[in-house]
Design a protein around this motif. Structure first.
Motif, PDB file in Angstrom:
ATOM      1  N   PRO A 323     -30.439  -4.050  -7.256  1.00 13.14           N
ATOM      2  CA  PRO A 323     -29.223  -3.326  -6.856  1.00 13.14           C
ATOM      3  C   PRO A 323     -29.168  -1.948  -7.509  1.00 13.14           C
ATOM      4  O   PRO A 323     -29.419  -1.833  -8.711  1.00 13.14           O
ATOM      5  CB  PRO A 323     -28.104  -4.241  -7.365  1.00 13.14           C
ATOM      6  N   PRO A 324     -28.849  -0.902  -6.740  1.00  9.69           N
ATOM      7  CA  PRO A 324     -28.883   0.466  -7.268  1.00  9.69           C
ATOM      8  C   PRO A 324     -27.650   0.823  -8.085  1.00  9.69           C
ATOM      9  O   PRO A 324     -26.963   1.807  -7.827  1.00  9.69           O
ATOM     10  CB  PRO A 324     -28.977   1.307  -5.993  1.00  9.69           C
ATOM     11  N   SER A 325     -27.368   0.019  -9.100  1.00  8.76           N
ATOM     12  CA  SER A 325     -26.223   0.264  -9.968  1.00  8.76           C
ATOM     13  C   SER A 325     -26.472  -0.432 -11.300  1.00  8.76           C
ATOM     14  O   SER A 325     -26.829  -1.623 -11.319  1.00  8.76           O
ATOM     15  CB  SER A 325     -24.935  -0.275  -9.325  1.00  8.76           C
ATOM     16  N   GLY A 326     -26.280   0.303 -12.393  1.00  7.69           N
ATOM     17  CA  GLY A 326     -26.489  -0.286 -13.703  1.00  7.69           C
ATOM     18  C   GLY A 326     -25.567  -1.458 -13.970  1.00  7.69           C
ATOM     19  O   GLY A 326     -26.004  -2.535 -14.396  1.00  7.69           O
ATOM     20  N   PHE A 327     -24.267  -1.268 -13.729  1.00 10.39           N
ATOM     21  CA  PHE A 327     -23.328  -2.369 -13.872  1.00 10.39           C
ATOM     22  C   PHE A 327     -23.472  -3.361 -12.719  1.00 10.39           C
ATOM     23  O   PHE A 327     -23.333  -4.569 -12.907  1.00 10.39           O
ATOM     24  CB  PHE A 327     -21.886  -1.846 -13.924  1.00 10.39           C
ATOM     25  N   GLY A 328     -23.758  -2.833 -11.529  1.00 10.98           N
ATOM     26  CA  GLY A 328     -23.847  -3.686 -10.352  1.00 10.98           C
ATOM     27  C   GLY A 328     -24.934  -4.740 -10.462  1.00 10.98           C
ATOM     28  O   GLY A 328     -24.727  -5.898 -10.086  1.00 10.98           O
ATOM     29  N   ILE A 329     -26.101  -4.360 -10.975  1.00  7.37           N
ATOM     30  CA  ILE A 329     -27.193  -5.328 -11.082  1.00  7.37           C
ATOM     31  C   ILE A 329     -26.846  -6.432 -12.086  1.00  7.37           C
ATOM     32  O   ILE A 329     -27.191  -7.606 -11.887  1.00  7.37           O
ATOM     33  CB  ILE A 329     -28.523  -4.634 -11.451  1.00  7.37           C
ATOM     34  N   LEU A 330     -26.131  -6.070 -13.155  1.00  9.02           N
ATOM     35  CA  LEU A 330     -25.726  -7.079 -14.137  1.00  9.02           C
ATOM     36  C   LEU A 330     -24.754  -8.088 -13.522  1.00  9.02           C
ATOM     37  O   LEU A 330     -24.897  -9.307 -13.700  1.00  9.02           O
ATOM     38  CB  LEU A 330     -25.073  -6.416 -15.346  1.00  9.02           C
ATOM     39  N   ILE A 331     -23.760  -7.567 -12.789  1.00  8.41           N
ATOM     40  CA  ILE A 331     -22.745  -8.452 -12.210  1.00  8.41           C
ATOM     41  C   ILE A 331     -23.345  -9.260 -11.064  1.00  8.41           C
ATOM     42  O   ILE A 331     -23.001 -10.434 -10.873  1.00  8.41           O
ATOM     43  CB  ILE A 331     -21.529  -7.626 -11.745  1.00  8.41           C
ATOM     44  N   TYR A 332     -24.253  -8.644 -10.303  1.00  9.64           N
ATOM     45  CA  TYR A 332     -24.939  -9.377  -9.226  1.00  9.64           C
ATOM     46  C   TYR A 332     -25.733 -10.540  -9.809  1.00  9.64           C
ATOM     47  O   TYR A 332     -25.692 -11.660  -9.284  1.00  9.64           O
ATOM     48  CB  TYR A 332     -25.858  -8.424  -8.467  1.00  9.64           C
ATOM     49  N   GLN A 333     -26.450 -10.299 -10.886  1.00 10.50           N
ATOM     50  CA  GLN A 333     -27.295 -11.335 -11.477  1.00 10.50           C
ATOM     51  C   GLN A 333     -26.496 -12.326 -12.323  1.00 10.50           C
ATOM     52  O   GLN A 333     -26.771 -13.531 -12.308  1.00 10.50           O
ATOM     53  CB  GLN A 333     -28.376 -10.689 -12.353  1.00 10.50           C
ATOM     54  N   GLY A 334     -25.516 -11.815 -13.082  1.00  9.82           N
ATOM     55  CA  GLY A 334     -24.831 -12.656 -14.058  1.00  9.82           C
ATOM     56  C   GLY A 334     -23.416 -13.043 -13.730  1.00  9.82           C
ATOM     57  O   GLY A 334     -22.793 -13.792 -14.489  1.00  9.82           O
ATOM     58  N   GLY A 335     -22.879 -12.520 -12.616  1.00 10.02           N
ATOM     59  CA  GLY A 335     -21.547 -12.905 -12.194  1.00 10.02           C
ATOM     60  C   GLY A 335     -20.450 -12.521 -13.162  1.00 10.02           C
ATOM     61  O   GLY A 335     -20.502 -11.482 -13.821  1.00 10.02           O
ATOM     62  N   ILE A 336     -19.455 -13.395 -13.292  1.00 13.21           N
ATOM     63  CA  ILE A 336     -18.256 -13.102 -14.055  1.00 13.21           C
ATOM     64  C   ILE A 336     -18.556 -12.824 -15.522  1.00 13.21           C
ATOM     65  O   ILE A 336     -17.904 -11.988 -16.155  1.00 13.21           O
ATOM     66  CB  ILE A 336     -17.244 -14.273 -13.925  1.00 13.21           C
ATOM     67  N   PHE A 337     -19.567 -13.469 -16.093  1.00 18.58           N
ATOM     68  CA  PHE A 337     -19.878 -13.275 -17.519  1.00 18.58           C
ATOM     69  C   PHE A 337     -20.444 -11.876 -17.774  1.00 18.58           C
ATOM     70  O   PHE A 337     -20.156 -11.255 -18.803  1.00 18.58           O
ATOM     71  CB  PHE A 337     -20.835 -14.356 -18.003  1.00 18.58           C
TER      72      PHE A 337
END
Length: 398
Positions: A323-337
């Protein structure tokens, strides 16, 4: 020994793209290697408690669990790079805090010197040779001439102008955080100008404009309203018949196109489309899955990528890497945590006190930088996180 390791660490963080180890990817592993060495000899419970670093330990542990549960048989290099996003902040942030505790004044001087070197190299690239000093960043430097011909900005000591713009803004934001007595206004302003006039990064400009909008809205609403009125009036008065082809400067062209037709800007610039529209597509995917963790398996992203391109026909492209977003890739992979960790960073930035608007703007811009395609495995994230923690816990916002 700690003084030498601290200097090497700070240099590797300020110049993360200088190629020492021949590996794929933009960022060198030098900073995390030095950080681990510092932690082995100098970390202690007092430091962890003082800066509340347990959240970084929890985040790193969560990343390891995601990797173990989703990436079997663990044979993809890209998935190991994903893992580094989760574990590198703990090592680098902790090592930077140890270094700042030991030699604050010396490292701030080194930060100022680094900003000056970036500016000096960029000026020479703009007015003399576009490929000046690019041999230090390896194969990425081979494209310097092509980038110059295309009308984009200079690379500096980064692999391309957007990373140049983002990184110099993060260096400026770090200096603003550590400059309690407001003695470095000129250098912070230099970082503003370098990102816009030398790197000519449309994404950097967008981050600064968004940060300025938030800053003016919160701290100077009258100025905010005045700017909004001006944006509505200027196109009608000055830019009715403007010819966009008259300017060879990419930033100027984009600004004029935005003033003439704000809604069409994403269709007129590929870089902005891939980054800004890509952020929208990423968060659309995230919320359509109700913040359920997807894990670190790259093939899952490739499937989601195809779905996004089919669903949004105005998307010109999406990264194969993730995902082309620093925060986006984290939330995509790790969800709510992972969302909780991102909100932790944002809250630290937003609750930091400053005495002048330019400092607020450049520090706020870091939030929007990591919403862009700039991953937190970049050492710039750890640098600014360490700076804001040091300011809050040691300098006490005075």
């Amino acid at each position: 020994m700690l003084n030498l390791l601290s200097i090497i660490l700070f240099i590797s963080v300020c110049f993360p793209y200088i190629r020492i180890i021949p590996i794929e990817g933009y960022t060198q592993p030098t900073s995390i290697i030095i950080s681990i060495a510092i932690l082995i000899f100098y970390v202690n419970n007092y430091l962890i408690n003082k800066y509340n670093l347990r959240i970084l330990i929890y985040f790193a542990t969560y990343g390891v669990l995601l990797f173990l549960l989703s990436c079997y048989p663990y044979n993809s290099l890209q998935e190991y790079k994903y893992l580094m996003m989760y574990i590198s902040p703990f090592f680098i942030v902790t090592a930077l805090l140890i270094s700042l505790e030991y030699n604050f004044q010396g490292l701030v001087r080194l930060l100022k010197l680094s900003i000056g070197i970036w500016f000096f190299v960029s000026i020479l690239q703009l007015f003399w040779r576009p490929d000046f000093a690019t041999f230090m960043i390896g194969n990425w430097g081979d494209s310097a001439q092509d980038i110059a011909v295309s009308g984009r900005g200079v690379m500096g000591l980064a692999p391309e102008p957007t990373h140049h713009g983002f990184h110099i803004l993060l260096l400026g934001a770090t200096l603003a955080l550590l400059d309690i007595k407001n003695q470095s206004f000129g250098l912070v302003l230099l970082c503003f100008l370098e990102s816009i006039l030398l790197a000519q990064s449309s994404s950097s400009l967008m981050c600064l404009l968004l940060a300025a909008t938030v800053t003016f809205f919160i701290y100077s609403p009258i100025l905010f309203i005045s700017i909004l009125i001006a944006l509505f009036l200027i196109p009608e008065i000055f830019f009715v018949d403007i010819n966009f082809d008259e300017s060879n400067n990419r930033i100027v062209t984009l600004i004029l196109e935005f003033i003439k037709n704000p809604l069409d800007i994403l269709n007129s610039d590929y870089s902005l489309n891939v980054r800004l529209a890509g952020v929208f597509a990423t968060f659309s995917l995230i919320f359509s899955k109700f913040l359920i963790p997807e894990g670190l398996l790259q093939t899952d992203w490739l499937t989601s990528r195809e779905y996004a391109l089919e669903s949004y026909d105005w998307l010109m492209g999406l990264s194969f890497v993730g995902p082309p977003s620093g925060f986006g890739i984290l939330i995509y992979q790790g969800g709510i945590f992972s969302l909780i960790f991102c909100l932790y960073f944002i809250s630290l930035i937003c609750t930091t006190k400053f005495f002048n608007l330019p400092y607020k703007i450049i520090v706020f811009s870091s939030i929007f930088i990591f919403f862009n395609q700039y991953y937190i495995s970049a050492s710039g994230f750890s640098l600014i996180l360490a700076a804001v923690l040091y300011r809050k816990c040691t300098l006490k916002n005075i």
